[in-house]
Design a protein around this motif. Structure first.
Motif, PDB file in Angstrom:
ATOM      1  N   ALA A   1      35.759 -13.588  17.345  1.00 30.64           N
ATOM      2  CA  ALA A   1      36.939 -14.445  17.005  1.00 30.64           C
ATOM      3  C   ALA A   1      36.132 -15.759  17.009  1.00 30.64           C
ATOM      4  CB  ALA A   1      38.006 -14.472  17.893  1.00 30.64           C
ATOM      5  N   LYS A   2      35.404 -16.182  17.783  1.00 34.96           N
ATOM      6  CA  LYS A   2      34.596 -17.249  17.991  1.00 34.96           C
ATOM      7  C   LYS A   2      33.856 -17.637  16.669  1.00 34.96           C
ATOM      8  CE  LYS A   2      31.122 -20.189  20.454  1.00 34.96           C
ATOM      9  NZ  LYS A   2      29.812 -20.062  20.937  1.00 34.96           N
ATOM     10  N   GLY A   3      33.104 -16.606  16.415  1.00 40.79           N
ATOM     11  CA  GLY A   3      32.407 -16.662  15.019  1.00 40.79           C
ATOM     12  C   GLY A   3      33.210 -16.975  13.901  1.00 40.79           C
ATOM     13  N   TYR A   4      34.210 -16.226  13.825  1.00 42.72           N
ATOM     14  CA  TYR A   4      35.209 -16.538  12.787  1.00 42.72           C
ATOM     15  C   TYR A   4      35.990 -18.002  12.838  1.00 42.72           C
ATOM     16  CZ  TYR A   4      39.615 -16.064  10.318  1.00 42.72           C
ATOM     17  OH  TYR A   4      40.796 -16.301   9.576  1.00 42.72           O
ATOM     18  N   ASN A   5      36.417 -18.189  14.065  1.00 38.33           N
ATOM     19  CA  ASN A   5      37.144 -19.462  14.324  1.00 38.33           C
ATOM     20  C   ASN A   5      36.162 -20.896  14.037  1.00 38.33           C
ATOM     21  OD1 ASN A   5      39.653 -18.388  15.062  1.00 38.33           O
ATOM     22  ND2 ASN A   5      39.083 -18.721  17.138  1.00 38.33           N
ATOM     23  N   THR A   6      34.928 -20.562  14.436  1.00 39.69           N
ATOM     24  CA  THR A   6      34.011 -21.703  14.182  1.00 39.69           C
ATOM     25  C   THR A   6      33.830 -21.838  12.561  1.00 39.69           C
ATOM     26  OG1 THR A   6      32.873 -21.294  15.953  1.00 39.69           O
ATOM     27  CG2 THR A   6      31.573 -22.310  14.534  1.00 39.69           C
ATOM     28  N   GLU A   7      33.892 -20.699  11.900  1.00 38.77           N
ATOM     29  CA  GLU A   7      33.770 -20.883  10.564  1.00 38.77           C
ATOM     30  C   GLU A   7      34.580 -21.471   9.750  1.00 38.77           C
ATOM     31  OE1 GLU A   7      31.024 -20.628   7.468  1.00 38.77           O
ATOM     32  OE2 GLU A   7      30.517 -19.889   9.523  1.00 38.77           O
ATOM     33  N   VAL A   8      35.889 -21.166  10.364  1.00 37.70           N
ATOM     34  CA  VAL A   8      37.253 -21.516   9.720  1.00 37.70           C
ATOM     35  C   VAL A   8      37.284 -22.993   9.851  1.00 37.70           C
ATOM     36  CG1 VAL A   8      39.667 -21.509  10.214  1.00 37.70           C
ATOM     37  CG2 VAL A   8      38.446 -19.668   9.836  1.00 37.70           C
ATOM     38  N   ARG A   9      36.682 -23.621  10.923  1.00 34.05           N
ATOM     39  CA  ARG A   9      36.896 -25.031  11.332  1.00 34.05           C
ATOM     40  C   ARG A   9      35.705 -25.927  10.675  1.00 34.05           C
ATOM     41  NH1 ARG A   9      37.404 -25.709  17.212  1.00 34.05           N
ATOM     42  NH2 ARG A   9      37.939 -27.828  16.624  1.00 34.05           N
ATOM     43  N   LYS A  10      34.668 -25.249  10.222  1.00 28.22           N
ATOM     44  CA  LYS A  10      33.340 -26.093  10.117  1.00 28.22           C
ATOM     45  C   LYS A  10      33.812 -26.605   8.583  1.00 28.22           C
ATOM     46  CE  LYS A  10      29.581 -23.774  10.096  1.00 28.22           C
ATOM     47  NZ  LYS A  10      28.527 -22.812  10.524  1.00 28.22           N
ATOM     48  N   PHE A  11      33.384 -27.870   8.300  1.00 34.54           N
ATOM     49  CA  PHE A  11      33.248 -28.553   7.032  1.00 34.54           C
ATOM     50  C   PHE A  11      32.147 -28.038   6.265  1.00 34.54           C
ATOM     51  CE2 PHE A  11      32.498 -31.899   4.195  1.00 34.54           C
ATOM     52  CZ  PHE A  11      33.586 -32.243   3.380  1.00 34.54           C
ATOM     53  N   PRO A  12      32.219 -27.768   5.095  1.00 36.13           N
ATOM     54  CA  PRO A  12      33.404 -27.792   3.985  1.00 36.13           C
ATOM     55  C   PRO A  12      34.236 -26.539   3.915  1.00 36.13           C
ATOM     56  CG  PRO A  12      31.443 -27.524   2.600  1.00 36.13           C
ATOM     57  CD  PRO A  12      31.091 -27.593   4.228  1.00 36.13           C
ATOM     58  N   ALA A  13      33.846 -25.504   4.773  1.00 36.98           N
ATOM     59  CA  ALA A  13      34.559 -24.176   4.734  1.00 36.98           C
ATOM     60  C   ALA A  13      35.874 -24.344   5.163  1.00 36.98           C
ATOM     61  CB  ALA A  13      33.608 -23.292   5.703  1.00 36.98           C
ATOM     62  N   ASN A  14      36.105 -25.449   6.100  1.00 38.58           N
ATOM     63  CA  ASN A  14      37.709 -25.699   6.263  1.00 38.58           C
ATOM     64  C   ASN A  14      38.614 -25.821   4.983  1.00 38.58           C
ATOM     65  OD1 ASN A  14      36.881 -28.085   6.044  1.00 38.58           O
ATOM     66  ND2 ASN A  14      37.863 -28.775   7.714  1.00 38.58           N
ATOM     67  N   ILE A  15      37.964 -26.288   4.080  1.00 42.40           N
ATOM     68  CA  ILE A  15      38.647 -26.531   2.958  1.00 42.40           C
ATOM     69  C   ILE A  15      39.040 -25.218   2.175  1.00 42.40           C
ATOM     70  CG2 ILE A  15      38.701 -27.581   0.602  1.00 42.40           C
ATOM     71  CD1 ILE A  15      36.383 -29.822   1.574  1.00 42.40           C
ATOM     72  N   ILE A  16      38.189 -24.399   1.942  1.00 37.87           N
ATOM     73  CA  ILE A  16      38.489 -23.096   1.641  1.00 37.87           C
ATOM     74  C   ILE A  16      39.541 -22.298   2.455  1.00 37.87           C
ATOM     75  CG2 ILE A  16      37.362 -20.893   0.596  1.00 37.87           C
ATOM     76  CD1 ILE A  16      36.483 -23.241  -1.026  1.00 37.87           C
ATOM     77  N   ALA A  17      39.203 -22.469   3.800  1.00 39.38           N
ATOM     78  CA  ALA A  17      40.310 -21.752   4.746  1.00 39.38           C
ATOM     79  C   ALA A  17      41.409 -22.073   4.538  1.00 39.38           C
ATOM     80  CB  ALA A  17      39.470 -21.982   6.213  1.00 39.38           C
ATOM     81  N   GLY A  18      41.546 -23.564   4.495  1.00 36.19           N
ATOM     82  CA  GLY A  18      42.949 -24.019   4.422  1.00 36.19           C
ATOM     83  C   GLY A  18      43.658 -23.588   2.926  1.00 36.19           C
TER      84      GLY A  18
ATOM     85  N   ILE B   1      29.820 -24.950  -7.912  1.00 34.29           N
ATOM     86  CA  ILE B   1      31.074 -25.079  -7.323  1.00 34.29           C
ATOM     87  C   ILE B   1      31.461 -23.793  -7.085  1.00 34.29           C
ATOM     88  CG2 ILE B   1      33.626 -25.798  -7.074  1.00 34.29           C
ATOM     89  CD1 ILE B   1      32.329 -28.692  -8.278  1.00 34.29           C
ATOM     90  N   PHE B   2      31.540 -23.065  -7.991  1.00 31.18           N
ATOM     91  CA  PHE B   2      32.581 -21.743  -8.231  1.00 31.18           C
ATOM     92  C   PHE B   2      31.579 -20.779  -7.040  1.00 31.18           C
ATOM     93  CE2 PHE B   2      32.035 -17.095  -9.512  1.00 31.18           C
ATOM     94  CZ  PHE B   2      33.331 -16.895  -9.321  1.00 31.18           C
ATOM     95  N   MET B   3      30.276 -20.752  -7.338  1.00 31.96           N
ATOM     96  CA  MET B   3      29.421 -19.856  -6.352  1.00 31.96           C
ATOM     97  C   MET B   3      29.636 -20.362  -4.855  1.00 31.96           C
ATOM     98  SD  MET B   3      28.109 -17.784  -8.370  1.00 31.96           S
ATOM     99  CE  MET B   3      26.790 -16.901  -7.314  1.00 31.96           C
ATOM    100  N   TRP B   4      29.720 -21.419  -4.538  1.00 28.45           N
ATOM    101  CA  TRP B   4      29.877 -22.088  -3.357  1.00 28.45           C
ATOM    102  C   TRP B   4      31.096 -21.602  -2.821  1.00 28.45           C
ATOM    103  CZ3 TRP B   4      33.955 -25.510  -1.788  1.00 28.45           C
ATOM    104  CH2 TRP B   4      33.701 -25.762  -0.311  1.00 28.45           C
TER     105      TRP B   4
END
Length: 196
Positions: free
Chosen positions: A155-172, A18-21
């Motif tokens: 910005a599209k690459g960044y926005n896509t990453e920010v919105r993708k699950f489960p990365a959106n959890i970390i982004a939030g 989990i830490f590494m992820w």
């Protein structure tokens, strides 16, 4: 005793996983955010290049078209407004992007009006300094288009990453927010009517 050690090892491996992820996702978001900020810096750089060309262009035109005072003052005023508009890329949002685009659009329109009045002055159109400035301005406009496109792609690459699950959890959790895009001016989708 063996079961306790096995459970402890499993818990440690899961916690490490989990830490590494989280670490990988967070660092990936930071890298993409830095890319957006770099792309934004390049956009501002080419807009500044355009603004830097304006005083030379105005001075050259002024010598030939001194009675076009209102147009010349409009260009200078739009340049001042555009160069005063600065956005911190870490706080880039839709409202700031709109203000930035409006200020740059006003400068672009003012330059366009300035270039239009030169049609009335054949000797100005033949002036070597004016021709060089006009060529530099055209090249800069092309650079602006390229850098805006690169910014939007980044910005599209960044926005896509920010919105993708489960990365959106970390982004939030860490406050990574979507970045706005450059958009076409209203009415740009309608071809201008040309009459001869």
């Amino acid at each position: 005793m063996k079961k306790g050690i096995i459970v402890l090892i499993v818990v440690a491996v899961v916690a490490l996983g989990i830490f590494m992820w989280v670490k990988g996702t967070y660092n990936g978001l930071v890298t993409k955010q830095e890319g957006v900020e770099l792309a934004w810096s390049q956009v501002e750089n080419v807009y500044q290049r355009r603004a830097d060309l304006v005083p030379n262009l105005v001075a050259t035109v002024k010598g030939y078209a001194a009675h076009e005072k209102e147009t010349l003052e409009g260009v200078v005023s739009a340049r001042v407004k555009a160069t005063q508009m600065s956005i911190d890329p870490t706080k880039l949002d839709e409202a700031q992007m709109k203000k930035f685009q409006e200020a740059q659009g006003e400068l672009g329109n003012a330059i366009g009006r300035l270039l239009m009045i030169t049609e009335n002055y054949p000797e100005l159109k033949a002036n070597e300094n004016f021709l060089q400035l006009q060529a530099q301005l055209e090249g800069t406009e092309n650079r602006i288009t390229v850098e805006r496109q690169k910014f939007n792609e980044t910005a599209k690459g960044y926005n896509t990453e920010v919105r993708k699950f489960p990365a959106n959890i970390i982004a939030g959790m860490f406050g990574f927010e979507r970045k706005p895009y450059f958009e076409a001016k209203e009415g740009a989708d309608v071809a201008p009517k040309v009459e001869f």
